[in-house]
Design an enzyme around this catalytic site. Sequence first.
Site, PDB file in Angstrom:
ATOM      1  CG  ASP A  67      -0.299  -0.380   2.527  1.00 55.92           C
ATOM      2  OD1 ASP A  67       0.953  -0.390   2.577  1.00 55.92           O
ATOM      3  OD2 ASP A  67      -1.018  -0.633   3.502  1.00 55.92           O
ATOM      4  CG  ASN A 135      -8.555  -1.099  12.041  1.00 53.52           C
ATOM      5  OD1 ASN A 135      -7.679  -1.838  11.584  1.00 53.52           O
ATOM      6  ND2 ASN A 135      -8.913   0.034  11.454  1.00 53.52           N
ATOM      7  CG  HIS A 137      -5.710  -1.996   8.921  1.00 59.71           C
ATOM      8  ND1 HIS A 137      -5.687  -0.635   9.100  1.00 59.71           N
ATOM      9  CD2 HIS A 137      -4.440  -2.411   9.209  1.00 59.71           C
ATOM     10  CE1 HIS A 137      -4.473  -0.251   9.453  1.00 59.71           C
ATOM     11  NE2 HIS A 137      -3.702  -1.305   9.534  1.00 59.71           N
ATOM     12  CD  GLU A 142      -8.336   1.520   7.874  1.00 58.13           C
ATOM     13  OE1 GLU A 142      -8.252   0.572   8.678  1.00 58.13           O
ATOM     14  OE2 GLU A 142      -7.743   2.610   8.056  1.00 58.13           O
TER      15      GLU A 142
END
Length: 244
Positions: A67, A135, A137, A142
Amino acid sequence: MNIVIVKDYEEMSARAAEHVAEFIRGRSPVTIGLPTGNTPTGMYRRLVEEHRAGKLDFSGVTTFNLDEYRGLAPDHPASFARYIKTNFLDHINIPPGRAHWPSGTGDEAEACREYEAALAAAGGLDLVILGIGVNGHIAFNEPGTSFASRTHVVPLTEETRRIAADGKNFARPEDVPEAGITMGVATIMSAKRVLLLASGPSKARALAAAVAGPVTEDVPASVLQRHDDVTIIADEAAAAGLPA
Ligand code: PGA
Protein backbone atom coordinates in the site's frame (compact mmCIF):
# COMPACT_ATOMS: atom_id res chain seq x y z
CA MET A 1 -3.55 -21.92 9.75
CA ASN A 2 -0.08 -22.54 11.04
CA ILE A 3 0.32 -20.36 14.15
CA VAL A 4 3.79 -19.93 15.60
CA ILE A 5 3.98 -18.18 18.96
CA VAL A 6 7.36 -16.80 19.98
CA LYS A 7 8.64 -14.88 22.96
CA ASP A 8 9.08 -11.35 21.76
CA TYR A 9 9.61 -8.97 18.85
CA GLU A 10 13.20 -10.06 18.22
CA GLU A 11 12.23 -13.70 17.99
CA MET A 12 9.27 -12.89 15.73
CA SER A 13 11.61 -10.96 13.43
CA ALA A 14 14.16 -13.79 13.33
CA ARG A 15 11.53 -16.45 12.58
CA ALA A 16 9.93 -14.27 9.91
CA ALA A 17 13.28 -13.67 8.22
CA GLU A 18 14.02 -17.41 8.25
CA HIS A 19 10.61 -18.15 6.72
CA VAL A 20 11.10 -15.61 3.94
CA ALA A 21 14.74 -16.57 3.27
CA GLU A 22 13.80 -20.21 2.97
CA PHE A 23 10.96 -19.33 0.60
CA ILE A 24 13.28 -17.28 -1.63
CA ARG A 25 16.05 -19.90 -1.65
CA GLY A 26 13.65 -22.53 -2.90
CA ARG A 27 12.30 -20.49 -5.80
CA SER A 28 13.50 -18.26 -8.62
CA PRO A 29 11.85 -16.23 -10.00
CA VAL A 30 9.64 -15.35 -7.04
CA THR A 31 7.19 -12.51 -6.43
CA ILE A 32 6.58 -11.20 -2.92
CA GLY A 33 4.16 -8.66 -1.42
CA LEU A 34 5.83 -6.45 1.19
CA PRO A 35 4.43 -4.69 4.25
CA THR A 36 5.72 -1.50 5.82
CA GLY A 37 5.26 -0.14 9.36
CA ASN A 38 6.87 -0.99 12.68
CA THR A 39 6.24 -4.73 12.66
CA PRO A 40 8.47 -5.84 9.75
CA THR A 41 11.55 -3.63 10.31
CA GLY A 42 13.36 -6.29 12.34
CA MET A 43 12.64 -8.90 9.67
CA TYR A 44 14.03 -6.65 6.93
CA ARG A 45 17.15 -5.95 9.00
CA ARG A 46 17.80 -9.67 9.29
CA LEU A 47 17.18 -10.33 5.60
CA VAL A 48 19.70 -7.61 4.74
CA GLU A 49 22.20 -9.20 7.13
CA GLU A 50 21.72 -12.59 5.44
CA HIS A 51 22.35 -10.95 2.08
CA ARG A 52 25.46 -9.14 3.31
CA ALA A 53 26.78 -12.41 4.68
CA GLY A 54 26.49 -13.83 1.16
CA LYS A 55 23.71 -16.21 2.17
CA LEU A 56 20.73 -14.76 0.36
CA ASP A 57 20.43 -13.79 -3.29
CA PHE A 58 17.60 -11.49 -4.42
CA SER A 59 18.44 -11.54 -8.14
CA GLY A 60 15.31 -13.57 -8.90
CA VAL A 61 12.98 -11.56 -6.67
CA THR A 62 10.20 -9.18 -7.69
CA THR A 63 8.45 -7.15 -4.99
CA PHE A 64 5.16 -5.31 -4.63
CA ASN A 65 4.48 -3.04 -1.65
CA LEU A 66 1.06 -3.63 -0.13
CA ASP A 67 0.00 0.00 0.00
CA GLU A 68 0.88 3.69 -0.09
CA TYR A 69 -0.45 6.98 1.20
CA ARG A 70 -2.37 8.99 -1.38
CA GLY A 71 -0.77 12.35 -1.96
CA LEU A 72 2.80 11.25 -1.20
CA ALA A 73 5.40 10.91 -3.95
CA PRO A 74 7.86 7.99 -3.68
CA ASP A 75 10.64 10.26 -2.42
CA HIS A 76 8.50 11.73 0.38
CA PRO A 77 10.14 10.79 3.71
CA ALA A 78 6.88 9.34 5.05
CA SER A 79 5.99 7.34 1.94
CA PHE A 80 6.01 3.57 2.06
CA ALA A 81 8.10 3.56 -1.12
CA ARG A 82 10.79 5.44 0.78
CA TYR A 83 10.42 3.12 3.77
CA ILE A 84 10.95 -0.01 1.72
CA LYS A 85 13.99 1.46 -0.04
CA THR A 86 15.59 2.65 3.19
CA ASN A 87 14.85 -0.45 5.22
CA PHE A 88 15.33 -3.11 2.58
CA LEU A 89 15.72 -2.59 -1.16
CA ASP A 90 18.73 -0.24 -1.08
CA HIS A 91 20.73 -2.93 0.71
CA ILE A 92 20.02 -6.01 -1.40
CA ASN A 93 20.69 -7.10 -4.99
CA ILE A 94 17.18 -6.83 -6.36
CA PRO A 95 17.49 -6.00 -10.08
CA PRO A 96 16.43 -2.50 -11.20
CA GLY A 97 12.77 -2.26 -12.15
CA ARG A 98 11.68 -5.29 -10.15
CA ALA A 99 10.44 -3.38 -7.10
CA HIS A 100 6.93 -1.97 -7.35
CA TRP A 101 4.73 0.26 -5.23
CA PRO A 102 1.30 1.67 -5.86
CA SER A 103 1.39 5.27 -7.00
CA GLY A 104 0.49 7.77 -4.32
CA THR A 105 0.01 10.51 -6.89
CA GLY A 106 -1.73 11.03 -10.23
CA ASP A 107 -5.06 9.63 -11.37
CA GLU A 108 -6.51 7.22 -8.81
CA ALA A 109 -8.29 4.83 -11.15
CA GLU A 110 -5.29 4.61 -13.42
CA ALA A 111 -2.93 3.98 -10.49
CA CYS A 112 -5.13 1.06 -9.36
CA ARG A 113 -5.43 -0.40 -12.86
CA GLU A 114 -1.69 -0.12 -13.43
CA TYR A 115 -0.87 -1.87 -10.18
CA GLU A 116 -3.15 -4.81 -10.86
CA ALA A 117 -1.74 -5.04 -14.40
CA ALA A 118 1.83 -5.07 -13.06
CA LEU A 119 0.92 -7.80 -10.57
CA ALA A 120 -0.66 -9.87 -13.31
CA ALA A 121 2.33 -9.35 -15.61
CA ALA A 122 4.61 -10.61 -12.83
CA GLY A 123 2.49 -13.77 -12.60
CA GLY A 124 0.78 -12.85 -9.30
CA LEU A 125 2.13 -13.06 -5.78
CA ASP A 126 3.86 -16.22 -4.60
CA LEU A 127 4.06 -14.94 -1.04
CA VAL A 128 2.42 -11.97 0.66
CA ILE A 129 3.75 -10.77 4.01
CA LEU A 130 1.27 -8.88 6.18
CA GLY A 131 1.03 -6.97 9.42
CA ILE A 132 -2.31 -6.47 11.15
CA GLY A 133 -3.89 -3.24 12.32
CA VAL A 134 -5.37 -2.85 15.79
CA ASN A 135 -8.73 -2.74 13.99
CA GLY A 136 -8.00 -5.94 12.06
CA HIS A 137 -7.01 -4.23 8.82
CA ILE A 138 -4.60 -5.90 6.41
CA ALA A 139 -2.67 -3.50 4.19
CA PHE A 140 -4.99 -0.46 4.12
CA ASN A 141 -8.12 -2.60 3.83
CA GLU A 142 -10.06 -1.07 6.70
CA PRO A 143 -13.06 -2.76 8.38
CA GLY A 144 -15.99 -2.95 5.96
CA THR A 145 -13.82 -3.43 2.85
CA SER A 146 -15.30 -5.94 0.42
CA PHE A 147 -13.58 -9.32 0.32
CA ALA A 148 -13.89 -9.03 -3.47
CA SER A 149 -11.78 -5.84 -3.62
CA ARG A 150 -8.74 -5.52 -5.85
CA THR A 151 -6.31 -2.56 -5.70
CA HIS A 152 -8.33 0.48 -4.68
CA VAL A 153 -8.23 3.86 -2.97
CA VAL A 154 -9.57 3.97 0.59
CA PRO A 155 -10.31 6.68 3.12
CA LEU A 156 -8.19 5.97 6.22
CA THR A 157 -10.02 5.64 9.53
CA GLU A 158 -9.49 8.18 12.27
CA GLU A 159 -7.86 5.44 14.36
CA THR A 160 -5.40 4.49 11.63
CA ARG A 161 -4.43 8.14 11.17
CA ARG A 162 -4.05 8.64 14.92
CA ILE A 163 -1.74 5.61 15.22
CA ALA A 164 0.32 6.76 12.21
CA ALA A 165 0.94 10.10 13.95
CA ASP A 166 3.64 8.59 16.16
CA GLY A 167 6.04 11.51 15.91
CA LYS A 168 8.34 9.70 13.46
CA ASN A 169 6.77 10.52 10.12
CA PHE A 170 3.76 12.56 11.14
CA ALA A 171 3.49 14.81 14.17
CA ARG A 172 -0.31 15.06 14.30
CA PRO A 173 -3.20 12.90 13.02
CA GLU A 174 -4.28 15.75 10.75
CA ASP A 175 -0.86 15.58 9.05
CA VAL A 176 -1.50 11.96 8.00
CA PRO A 177 -2.99 11.67 4.50
CA GLU A 178 -6.74 11.07 4.47
CA ALA A 179 -6.58 8.22 1.98
CA GLY A 180 -4.42 5.33 0.93
CA ILE A 181 -4.06 3.13 -2.15
CA THR A 182 -3.91 -0.54 -1.30
CA MET A 183 -3.93 -4.02 -2.73
CA GLY A 184 -7.46 -5.29 -2.16
CA VAL A 185 -8.51 -8.21 -0.03
CA ALA A 186 -8.96 -10.39 -3.11
CA THR A 187 -5.52 -9.33 -4.37
CA ILE A 188 -4.00 -10.48 -1.08
CA MET A 189 -6.01 -13.71 -1.06
CA SER A 190 -4.77 -14.56 -4.55
CA ALA A 191 -1.22 -14.97 -3.18
CA LYS A 192 -0.15 -18.59 -3.02
CA ARG A 193 1.16 -18.23 0.52
CA VAL A 194 0.48 -15.73 3.32
CA LEU A 195 2.77 -14.83 6.22
CA LEU A 196 1.22 -12.57 8.87
CA LEU A 197 3.30 -10.98 11.64
CA ALA A 198 1.95 -9.56 14.89
CA SER A 199 3.77 -8.11 17.87
CA GLY A 200 2.71 -6.43 21.08
CA PRO A 201 -0.39 -6.24 23.26
CA SER A 202 -2.15 -3.70 21.04
CA LYS A 203 -2.60 -6.43 18.40
CA ALA A 204 -4.03 -9.12 20.71
CA ARG A 205 -7.70 -8.31 20.20
CA ALA A 206 -7.45 -8.01 16.42
CA LEU A 207 -5.42 -11.20 16.09
CA ALA A 208 -7.88 -13.20 18.21
CA ALA A 209 -10.79 -11.89 16.12
CA ALA A 210 -8.95 -12.68 12.89
CA VAL A 211 -8.03 -16.23 13.85
CA ALA A 212 -10.88 -17.39 16.07
CA GLY A 213 -13.79 -15.03 15.35
CA PRO A 214 -16.34 -15.12 12.56
CA VAL A 215 -15.14 -14.50 9.01
CA THR A 216 -16.51 -11.04 8.40
CA GLU A 217 -15.67 -7.95 6.39
CA ASP A 218 -15.79 -6.09 9.73
CA VAL A 219 -12.47 -7.81 10.53
CA PRO A 220 -10.56 -7.83 7.23
CA ALA A 221 -7.85 -10.22 8.50
CA SER A 222 -10.50 -12.86 9.29
CA VAL A 223 -10.66 -13.59 5.55
CA LEU A 224 -7.36 -15.44 5.99
CA GLN A 225 -9.31 -18.30 7.59
CA ARG A 226 -10.38 -19.06 4.00
CA HIS A 227 -6.81 -19.27 2.66
CA ASP A 228 -5.18 -22.69 2.64
CA ASP A 229 -1.54 -21.65 3.18
CA VAL A 230 -1.27 -19.15 6.03
CA THR A 231 1.49 -18.90 8.62
CA ILE A 232 1.11 -16.48 11.51
CA ILE A 233 4.14 -15.57 13.60
CA ALA A 234 3.05 -13.73 16.75
CA ASP A 235 4.84 -12.85 19.93
CA GLU A 236 3.33 -13.80 23.28
CA ALA A 237 1.82 -10.38 23.84
CA ALA A 238 0.04 -10.37 20.47
CA ALA A 239 -1.06 -13.98 20.92
CA ALA A 240 -2.50 -13.38 24.41
CA GLY A 241 -6.13 -13.50 23.19
CA LEU A 242 -5.83 -16.67 21.13
CA PRO A 243 -7.69 -19.75 22.32
CA ALA A 244 -5.39 -22.26 24.03
P1 PGA B 1 2.47 -1.64 12.34
O1 PGA B 1 1.25 -1.53 11.34
O2 PGA B 1 3.34 -2.72 11.84
O3 PGA B 1 3.13 -0.29 12.28
O4 PGA B 1 1.88 -1.95 13.70
C1 PGA B 1 0.59 -2.70 10.99
C2 PGA B 1 -0.65 -2.37 10.21
O5 PGA B 1 -1.31 -1.37 10.55
O6 PGA B 1 -0.97 -3.12 9.28
